[in-house]
Design a protein around this motif. Structure first.
Motif, mmCIF file in Angstrom:
data_model
loop_
_atom_site.group_PDB
_atom_site.id
_atom_site.type_symbol
_atom_site.label_atom_id
_atom_site.label_comp_id
_atom_site.label_asym_id
_atom_site.label_seq_id
_atom_site.Cartn_x
_atom_site.Cartn_y
_atom_site.Cartn_z
ATOM 1 N N MET A 89 -18.165 20.090 -19.894
ATOM 2 C CA MET A 89 -16.987 19.480 -18.866
ATOM 3 C C MET A 89 -16.571 18.018 -19.393
ATOM 4 S SD MET A 89 -17.150 19.256 -14.571
ATOM 5 C CE MET A 89 -18.375 17.985 -14.542
ATOM 6 N N ASP A 90 -15.204 18.145 -19.344
ATOM 7 C CA ASP A 90 -14.738 16.801 -19.792
ATOM 8 C C ASP A 90 -14.769 15.965 -18.240
ATOM 9 O OD1 ASP A 90 -13.213 14.635 -20.487
ATOM 10 O OD2 ASP A 90 -11.096 15.771 -20.966
ATOM 11 N N PHE A 91 -15.767 15.026 -18.376
ATOM 12 C CA PHE A 91 -15.859 13.878 -17.653
ATOM 13 C C PHE A 91 -14.892 12.777 -16.998
ATOM 14 C CE2 PHE A 91 -20.592 15.181 -17.734
ATOM 15 C CZ PHE A 91 -20.467 15.710 -16.380
ATOM 16 N N GLU A 92 -14.118 12.647 -18.431
ATOM 17 C CA GLU A 92 -13.184 11.662 -18.284
ATOM 18 C C GLU A 92 -11.806 12.211 -17.409
ATOM 19 O OE1 GLU A 92 -13.380 8.298 -18.734
ATOM 20 O OE2 GLU A 92 -15.632 8.911 -19.399
ATOM 21 N N THR A 93 -11.638 13.299 -17.752
ATOM 22 C CA THR A 93 -10.484 14.159 -16.927
ATOM 23 C C THR A 93 -10.776 14.110 -15.469
ATOM 24 O OG1 THR A 93 -9.788 15.223 -19.013
ATOM 25 C CG2 THR A 93 -8.979 15.964 -16.841
ATOM 26 N N VAL A 94 -12.006 14.512 -15.241
ATOM 27 C CA VAL A 94 -12.426 14.925 -13.857
ATOM 28 C C VAL A 94 -12.443 13.502 -13.183
ATOM 29 C CG1 VAL A 94 -14.131 15.513 -12.416
ATOM 30 C CG2 VAL A 94 -13.678 16.961 -14.505
ATOM 31 N N LYS A 95 -13.113 12.645 -13.604
ATOM 32 C CA LYS A 95 -12.946 11.101 -13.157
ATOM 33 C C LYS A 95 -11.569 10.657 -12.644
ATOM 34 C CE LYS A 95 -17.296 9.251 -15.409
ATOM 35 N NZ LYS A 95 -17.697 8.339 -16.259
ATOM 36 N N LYS A 96 -10.647 10.840 -13.644
ATOM 37 C CA LYS A 96 -9.263 10.478 -13.434
ATOM 38 C C LYS A 96 -8.678 11.080 -12.222
ATOM 39 C CE LYS A 96 -4.687 9.925 -15.750
ATOM 40 N NZ LYS A 96 -4.008 10.306 -16.924
ATOM 41 N N VAL A 97 -8.904 12.684 -12.101
ATOM 42 C CA VAL A 97 -8.375 13.480 -11.052
ATOM 43 C C VAL A 97 -8.841 12.781 -9.684
ATOM 44 C CG1 VAL A 97 -8.330 15.532 -10.136
ATOM 45 C CG2 VAL A 97 -8.056 15.214 -12.529
ATOM 46 N N ILE A 98 -10.143 12.537 -9.668
ATOM 47 C CA ILE A 98 -11.024 12.184 -8.506
ATOM 48 C C ILE A 98 -10.438 10.933 -8.093
ATOM 49 C CG2 ILE A 98 -13.009 11.591 -7.504
ATOM 50 C CD1 ILE A 98 -14.612 13.527 -9.112
ATOM 51 N N TYR A 99 -10.224 9.847 -9.094
ATOM 52 C CA TYR A 99 -9.724 8.464 -8.593
ATOM 53 C C TYR A 99 -8.366 8.749 -8.287
ATOM 54 C CZ TYR A 99 -8.093 3.661 -9.317
ATOM 55 O OH TYR A 99 -7.425 2.501 -9.030
ATOM 56 N N THR A 100 -7.512 9.486 -9.059
ATOM 57 C CA THR A 100 -5.685 9.345 -8.231
ATOM 58 C C THR A 100 -5.948 10.035 -7.027
ATOM 59 O OG1 THR A 100 -5.591 11.385 -9.733
ATOM 60 C CG2 THR A 100 -5.198 9.235 -10.713
ATOM 61 N N ASN A 101 -6.458 11.263 -6.876
ATOM 62 C CA ASN A 101 -6.430 11.906 -5.443
ATOM 63 C C ASN A 101 -7.073 10.906 -4.417
ATOM 64 O OD1 ASN A 101 -5.502 14.720 -5.424
ATOM 65 N ND2 ASN A 101 -6.424 14.678 -7.492
ATOM 66 N N THR A 102 -8.053 10.329 -4.366
ATOM 67 C CA THR A 102 -8.668 9.549 -3.809
ATOM 68 C C THR A 102 -7.746 8.405 -3.097
ATOM 69 O OG1 THR A 102 -10.881 9.740 -4.613
ATOM 70 C CG2 THR A 102 -10.762 7.874 -3.189
ATOM 71 N N ILE A 103 -7.132 7.778 -4.283
ATOM 72 C CA ILE A 103 -5.929 6.795 -3.926
ATOM 73 C C ILE A 103 -4.534 7.293 -3.235
ATOM 74 C CG2 ILE A 103 -4.187 5.165 -5.042
ATOM 75 C CD1 ILE A 103 -7.182 4.094 -5.370
ATOM 76 N N SER A 104 -4.555 8.589 -3.704
ATOM 77 C CA SER A 104 -3.381 9.156 -3.078
ATOM 78 C C SER A 104 -3.762 9.480 -1.454
ATOM 79 C CB SER A 104 -3.102 10.364 -4.086
ATOM 80 O OG SER A 104 -1.947 11.275 -3.040
ATOM 81 N N TYR A 105 -4.967 9.803 -1.102
ATOM 82 C CA TYR A 105 -5.191 10.115 0.041
ATOM 83 C C TYR A 105 -5.357 9.095 0.894
ATOM 84 C CZ TYR A 105 -7.942 11.919 3.986
ATOM 85 O OH TYR A 105 -8.535 12.136 5.126
ATOM 86 N N PHE A 106 -5.782 7.924 0.570
ATOM 87 C CA PHE A 106 -5.743 6.636 1.364
ATOM 88 C C PHE A 106 -4.176 6.168 1.554
ATOM 89 C CE2 PHE A 106 -10.368 6.606 0.417
ATOM 90 C CZ PHE A 106 -10.685 6.330 1.636
ATOM 91 N N ASP A 107 -3.434 6.567 0.449
ATOM 92 C CA ASP A 107 -2.068 5.958 0.647
ATOM 93 C C ASP A 107 -1.367 6.796 1.656
ATOM 94 O OD1 ASP A 107 -2.286 4.029 -1.114
ATOM 95 O OD2 ASP A 107 -1.410 5.275 -2.937
ATOM 96 N N ASN A 108 -1.730 8.074 1.905
ATOM 97 C CA ASN A 108 -1.007 8.889 3.120
ATOM 98 C C ASN A 108 -1.905 9.064 4.235
ATOM 99 O OD1 ASN A 108 1.057 9.599 1.269
ATOM 100 N ND2 ASN A 108 -0.465 10.924 0.114
ATOM 101 N N LEU A 109 -2.866 7.906 4.326
ATOM 102 C CA LEU A 109 -3.683 8.162 5.737
ATOM 103 C C LEU A 109 -2.902 7.175 6.787
ATOM 104 C CD1 LEU A 109 -6.503 9.144 6.480
ATOM 105 C CD2 LEU A 109 -7.265 6.689 5.995
ATOM 106 N N SER A 110 -2.697 7.903 7.814
ATOM 107 C CA SER A 110 -2.244 7.617 8.861
ATOM 108 C C SER A 110 -3.054 6.654 9.787
ATOM 109 C CB SER A 110 -1.259 8.311 9.862
ATOM 110 O OG SER A 110 -2.366 9.296 10.551
#
Length: 420
Positions: free
Chosen positions: A1-22
């Protein structure tokens, strides 16, 4: 498994989730702090390739910190679930990742949830232990007849809490003995003498739920399922608090009945009303049980006073109060609200059932005559309005107001009727 790719996806999705958190989700204000959001995103993304023990320590600490910052457990777990769903959804579109890789990501998030839950759990136990000890000490000052009942429950909950804290397996002998000790609560003299049948049945229902949740707790301990264990523990504490409230509040209510009595009618007076109404409303909310309020006013009472005098008026009120006491349940609370107006609180009663009772009472009253002296026979009727508890009512006052409006409607549309 390419951990760097997975890490990037987790990071961006976490930031995106909090940006949209009402802010209405309960976390918006707290997580508008970009430093906190950045910290969680980095922790989630950078920990995926760490050893399991290191992951457990990291997220145990994260759970502990968020408990101390008053972030609700269920909301934070839901947050992790949403981030996982978004991450798995995006990674699933990547053809270079096979099912085994996606399973590893899912297992990672499950470990995160479990560890965060355990962090919350240990902090909750530490906080609640002090409350339980305080309750145990205060039991000494409670009604002597009720003391054994509360003491035994608190000793048992203290033991279960210790088992959770130390992850000890179930002591079957102890748990079965406790179950058998309380299986016939209504036969306990120190409870049965203080509470009504409905109140005892409600306590028995809470007791049964406590038994079931205790077995679920020990299952979660054995399987090391800390998310389930934390949920079960929270339910356990809520149920114990509910049981203590049901027992102690009802006993306090009953003790008021002999003190705050209206001198003329022998009914409860306004002084006792606020405490009893609020306590019974809270019990209904706690248990999800029905509760009805009846507002009742004698018809044409002023004419009785004007025609026969106030002594006869007093006689009518006394006789009517006696009829109320004889025709309603012992568990109902009857108040002289003022003058010829009465308020009846009917715990564990749906509105339709309350309507049947009050209409039957009106039929009986209207067919009889009240004797108040030689040759004075008075035919009495009343107007009543009834309302019960529901989600739209924010307080007991709301229920009283609606019942009062219905009573006024009964008065203005012919009297001698019940409006439900």
């Amino acid at each position: 498994m390419d951990f760097e790719t997975v890490k990037k996806v987790i990071y961006t999705n976490t930031i995106s989730y909090f940006d949209n958190l009402s802010e209405c989700k309960g976390l918006g204000v707290y997580f508008k702090n970009t430093e906190k959001v950045e910290g969680i995103a980095k922790t989630l993304s950078n920990s995926i390739d760490l050893p399991h023990q290191e992951i457990k320590r990291t997220f145990f600490k994260l759970g502990s910190e968020h408990y101390e910052n008053s972030i609700p457990f269920y909301i934070f777990i839901d947050l992790i679930n949403e981030i996982e769903k978004n991450v798995i959804g995006e990674l699933g579109k990547d053809d270079s990742l096979d099912k085994n890789s996606l399973d590893k990501v899912s297992n990672y998030f499950e470990l995160v949830r479990n560890s965060v839950s355990y962090g919350y759990l240990q902090k909750m136990i530490k906080s609640d232990k002090d409350i339980i000890r305080k309750e145990l000490r205060s039991v000494k000052d409670k009604n002597s007849e009720l003391r054994p009942f509360l003491r035994d429950y608190l000793i048992w909950i203290n033991k279960v809490t210790e088992d959770i804290k130390k992850l000890r397996s179930c002591d079957i002998k102890n748990n079965v003995q406790w179950k058998n000790t309380f299986k016939n609560i209504d036969e306990k003299d120190y409870v049965g003498s203080l509470l009504s049948d409905d109140e005892i049945e409600t306590i028995k229902d809470v007791h049964r739920k406590l038994i079931n949740i205790s077995f679920s707790i020990y299952y979660a301990i054995d399987k090391k399922k800390f998310t389930l264990l934390t949920s079960n523990y929270m339910e356990l504490i809520k149920l114990v608090g509910k049981l203590i409230s049901l027992a102690t509040v009802n006993v306090a209510v009953r003790s008021l009945e002999g003190i705050n009595i209206d001198y003329l009618t022998g009914l409860l007076n306004r002084k006792a009303m606020d405490f009893i109404l609020n306590s019974q409303y809270q019990i209904a909310k706690l248990t999800g049980k029905p509760l009805s309020i009846v507002m009742l006013d004698l018809d044409d009472f002023k004419e009785i006073n004007d025609t026969y005098g106030h002594l006869v008026g007093d006689c009518v009120l006394q006789n009517f109060a006696k009829e109320l006491q004889e025709n309603l349940r012992k568990s109902d609370f009857i108040f002289r609200y003022g003058g010829e107006e009465f308020l009846i609180l009917m715990p564990f009663t749906e509105k339709r059932d309350a309507c049947k009772v009050i209409r039957k009472l009106l039929e009986k009253i209207s067919e009889e005559y009240i004797c108040c002296g030689e040759d004075i026979f008075i035919n009495l009727t009343f107007s009543a309005g009834i309302e019960d508890i529901s989600s739209k009512h924010e307080s007991i006052i709301d229920i009283i107001k609606l019942a009062d409006k219905k009573m006024y409607l009964a008065k203005t549309t012919g009297k001698n009727k019940v409006v439900c």
